[in-house]
Structures are given as C-alpha cells and as structure tokens.
Scaffold this active site. Structure first.
Site, PDB file in Angstrom:
ATOM      1  N   CYS A   1      74.991  71.876 -54.745  1.00  0.00           N
ATOM      2  CA  CYS A   1      75.838  71.735 -55.934  1.00  0.00           C
ATOM      3  C   CYS A   1      76.748  70.513 -55.804  1.00  0.00           C
ATOM      4  O   CYS A   1      76.271  69.391 -55.876  1.00  0.00           O
ATOM      5  CB  CYS A   1      76.625  73.023 -56.192  1.00  0.00           C
ATOM      6  SG  CYS A   1      77.180  73.168 -57.912  1.00  0.00           S
TER       7      CYS A   1
ATOM      8  N   HIS B   1      72.273  76.947 -57.088  1.00  0.00           N
ATOM      9  CA  HIS B   1      72.816  77.745 -55.989  1.00  0.00           C
ATOM     10  C   HIS B   1      71.723  78.604 -55.373  1.00  0.00           C
ATOM     11  O   HIS B   1      71.421  79.691 -55.870  1.00  0.00           O
ATOM     12  CB  HIS B   1      73.956  78.637 -56.493  1.00  0.00           C
ATOM     13  CG  HIS B   1      75.237  77.900 -56.707  1.00  0.00           C
ATOM     14  ND1 HIS B   1      76.262  77.906 -55.784  1.00  0.00           N
ATOM     15  CD2 HIS B   1      75.654  77.116 -57.735  1.00  0.00           C
ATOM     16  CE1 HIS B   1      77.259  77.160 -56.231  1.00  0.00           C
ATOM     17  NE2 HIS B   1      76.914  76.673 -57.413  1.00  0.00           N
TER      18      HIS B   1
ATOM     19  N   GLU C   1      71.848  80.326 -52.767  1.00  0.00           N
ATOM     20  CA  GLU C   1      72.407  81.551 -52.190  1.00  0.00           C
ATOM     21  C   GLU C   1      72.673  82.628 -53.237  1.00  0.00           C
ATOM     22  O   GLU C   1      73.046  83.756 -52.912  1.00  0.00           O
ATOM     23  CB  GLU C   1      73.706  81.237 -51.435  1.00  0.00           C
ATOM     24  CG  GLU C   1      74.937  81.111 -52.289  1.00  0.00           C
ATOM     25  CD  GLU C   1      75.018  79.856 -53.152  1.00  0.00           C
ATOM     26  OE1 GLU C   1      75.897  79.779 -54.021  1.00  0.00           O
ATOM     27  OE2 GLU C   1      74.192  78.934 -52.947  1.00  0.00           O
TER      28      GLU C   1
END
Length: 364
Positions: free
Chosen positions: A251, A336, A338
């Site tokens: 990001c 993202h 994650e």
C-alpha cells in the site's frame, strides 16, 4: 440532530453518538467511504484512515459488538464515523463491549441515521473532499467562510503520527526481517510472523544505514496514511536500499518504493476502499478479489525508466496494483494481502516474498 457538511456546502443530517464536545467545536477530516460488508473494527483501527471521517456503506454497523483482539492498531487516528444504523451488538456473546463503548473510550465521534447511500453517491460523483461534523448548520457556514486547505493538513505528516515511537522486536525462530512502520496493521506483522520470521520494526524516519546495520535478510514497507508525495525524504531513504536487500512494499509502502525509483503518484477521484476490488496478475492472468484502502495511486506513465514493471492491475479502472523490479528482488502491491478485513486469498504474496528471500540467501 447534527450534520455532516462537505466543503462544497452539501449537508447530510444525522444523530450524534459517541463523544461530542459540543459548543462551537468542529470535527473535521477528509470524508471517505468503505464498501466492505463486515470488519468495521479492523477499519476503525486501521491507521491508514488517519485524519479522515469514515462512512460505512453497509446499512447496519456494530451488530457484533467490539472485540479488542481484532483491533489493527493500539491507537486510533480516525476523526469520525458515519453510519446508517448503529447496532448495540447485543447478540455477540464474546464482545468486550459495543461499538459505541469503544468510540467513547477512544474519543471517536459519530453520526448515525445518515443517508449513507446518498452520501456515497455524492462522493463518487463529485470526488473525495473535506467535511466537518457539527451540531448546527450555522457552525458549518461560519467555518467554511474562514477555512483554508491548511485546516485539513497536519503540520506533522500522518505517517509520522501513525508510526511507532521507537523500534521494537517481534520474536521468531527464523531469519530476521526489517519492517518500516508507516502505520502498519497488526495483521501484516502476523502474516510475516506466522511464516517464522523474526521482525525488527523501525519507525518511519529511520535512516537506511541504521536498517542495514541490523544486517536483515529482507525489508518490508507497511501501509500508512496520507499523501505519499509529501514523503520524499522517506522515498529517498528507501531508494538507497533497492540494490541492497529483497524488499516488499504494501500500500503506502508500494507507493514509497515506486517514488524511490523515480516514479510519481496522484490522487484518485474517490479512492479504493473495500473488500471487493478485482485485481489481475499480469504474469499469470489470474484475477483475485482484494481488500483495499488508499486514496492515491502510482502513475503508470511515470514508471518508464525506473526498472519497475507492472505486475498487478486493477480491473475496475486500470490503475497500478503491484510492481516487480526487473533487476533487483523488489516487489510491491497496492492492495492489502493481509486482508483484515476482506478476502484472504491474496496472502500468497507473503509466500512469494519468502521465495525471493530463499532465492537470495538459500533455503532458510
């Protein structure tokens, strides 16, 4: 009653919840929206929302209460939240409290009963803009009459407010990775930790030579808030490491690494915030749904001559979603991997980075 009033004068009525100071106090921030259907806890504690007023497009928020272990940071830099319907979360047996309880403890003011569908459409049609939350419309008129853009620009960039105050270590039995904390979500650290790495987390302003003194096997640049173009010093600092270490940027970390190689960024009309953004791997053709939270993107044209090739692209608007360096072991993603919240099918990027580390240093 209270109001959200955008900088162009458009007003949306609602009802106060959480802490409000009252009087002439104005709650101000950039007004953004997220289209995810769940995960409000992770969003509220995502430091990438620093300085913003977050609108939830899902009509009911708070219905499973608040669970402290699902926070993505230990502090909150969000300025306010906007919801259609606020639920007390009575049905969640394991909740530590309600969403409003958390807002009271963390000093996050909110508006409920707002027509969030109309607000979202307005932002999509007119672009992201500053807004204020006030108890009286007269307050808004007085504020906007004398306001300037600097009223919404912190003296200290949000990244330096979001980052850790000092370096720290997360134990692990495997190789040591350096992590540059630009406002890191806890789940990024968890995804690295569960793969066995020992993590040495550095504040955002750490000089490159101090990172190299650690002799890490790789470097990860985290997510973070604000305009990347206002962080040329971090980009210059990270540029010194491109030829030194395997690097992964996530990001804001993706944007910083692009800038480090000479590319530029620009502001998106209303950002990418949600858990349903389709991204295509340009090498394999595979498409996955991704979790995203950013208001800026890397300029594709500016990548010429930087050594970076586009690895991922957004299928909604064609924006750059990931890069791979043609010479050095550096890869980045705008989305993202994650999740937290969002689809978890993209955490394979951590495995891909592990493969890069193995290729650089041998099996670890």
């Amino acid at each position: 009653m209270a109001w959200l009033v955008l900088s162009d004068g458009k007003a949306f009525e609602g009802e106060k919840f959480g802490p409000w100071i009252g009087g002439d106090h104005v709650i101000k921030g950039e007004v953004v929206f997220n289209t995810s259907m769940c995960g409000y806890q992770e969003m509220i504690t995502d430091l990438s929302y620093a300085g913003q007023i977050l609108t939830f497009t899902h009509p009911q928020i708070g219905n499973y209460g608040w669970h402290n272990e699902e926070s993505e940071a230990d502090k909150v830099l969000l300025k306010g939240i906007i919801v259609r319907e606020l639920s007390a979360g009575e049905g969640s047996l394991h909740a530590d409290g309600s969403l409003e309880d958390f807002c009271m403890k963390q000093n996050i003011p909110g508006l409920k009963g707002v027509d969030t569908r109309a607000l979202t459409r307005y932002i999509r049609n007119n672009g992201t803009m500053p807004g204020i939350m006030v108890e009286e419309l007269e307050q808004a008129a007085a504020f906007w009459q004398k306001s300037t853009p600097q009223d919404f620009d912190p003296e200290k960039h949000w990244v330096y407010q979001a980052t850790s105050d000092e370096e720290y270590v997360i134990p692990g039995n495997g190789p040591e990775l350096a992590v540059l904390d630009l406002g890191a979500k806890k789940n990024i650290l968890r995804c690295l930790q569960k793969r066995g790495y020992r993590l040495h987390v550095f504040p955002a302003g750490t000089p490159s030579q101090k990172i190299m003194e650690l002799r890490p096997q790789g470097l990860v640049l985290s997510n973070g808030p604000g305009d990347p173009a206002r962080l040329p010093e971090i980009a210059e600092n990270m540029g010194k490491l491109i030829a030194e270490l395997p690097i992964m940027g996530i990001c804001m970390g993706h944007q910083i690494m692009a800038m480090a190689a000479g590319a530029s960024t620009y502001k998106l009309p209303f950002g990418h915030r949600g858990g349903n953004h389709p991204v295509q791997n340009k090498e394999t053709g595979k498409v996955t749904m991704t979790s995203q939270n950013h208001g800026y993107a890397v300029s594709e044209e500016s990548l010429r001559g930087t050594g970076f090739n586009i690895m991922y692209a957004n299928l909604n608007d064609g924006t750059v979603e990931g890069l791979k360096h043609e010479k050095y072991p550096v890869l980045t993603v705008q989305y993202h991997p994650e999740a937290a919240p969002g689809p978890e099918e993209n955490d394979e990027i951590f495995d891909r980075f592990a493969e890069i580390l193995n290729a650089k240093w041998g099996e670890m």
